[in-house]
Design a protein around this motif. Sequence first.
Motif: not given
Lengths: 112, 108
Positions: B64-74
């Motif tokens: 989770l990267n709140r600054a970039s408003q980005y979520i990923s799943l690996l």
Amino acid sequence: DAEITQSPRHKITETGRQVTLACHQTWNHNNMFWYRQDLGHGLRLIHYSYGVQDTNKGEVSDGYSVSRSNTEDLPLTLESAASSQTSVYFCASSRRRDNEQFFGPGTRLTVL
Amino acid sequence: RKEVEQDPGPFNVPEGATVAFNCTYSNSASQSFFWYRQDCRKEPKLLMSVYSSGNEDGRFTEQLNRASQYISLLIRDSKLSDSATYLCVVLNTGKLIFGQGTTLQVKP
């Protein structure tokens, strides 16, 4: 085990008929939700309820209504079914508003 | 612009591969984030809750990267049984907002 169920699982109806889809949960969750899922749109919120006697409109509420007379049930009514309401309908519930939601198995509705 | 955006895929990978799904969200006030898995014609099921970055659950890791408003799943060491659609979900004011999902097909 506690669970969430929907009925019927499949329904075919005609344009103009009133249809009610049932949703029942045994988790004693206050929050219940109805979604529809269509290709190209993902899951969209129709109506939701945060407790008995509470109902709220979601993103795509036109042509639908709900009532909440007890904690366990949130029936969804299509007042006058239209072909555009052919879809898969999912009911969900959650313990708190900031919690994940748990989904029922879905109802596949076809309006001819 | 959609409130939650995902690459729809499909991602076709061999067994044992590592695959990453990305998701962006537009509302900076979003409070909670989830990954759901949906098998064909079935209901969505919760895979992971994303409350902070880098949580692992077996072969699955979320970022989770709140600054970039980005979520990923690996997903590491992909299995045939991982084939499904993965939904990125954002919670705003008590309501879940769903991405359209990313389809994964793991091949032998």
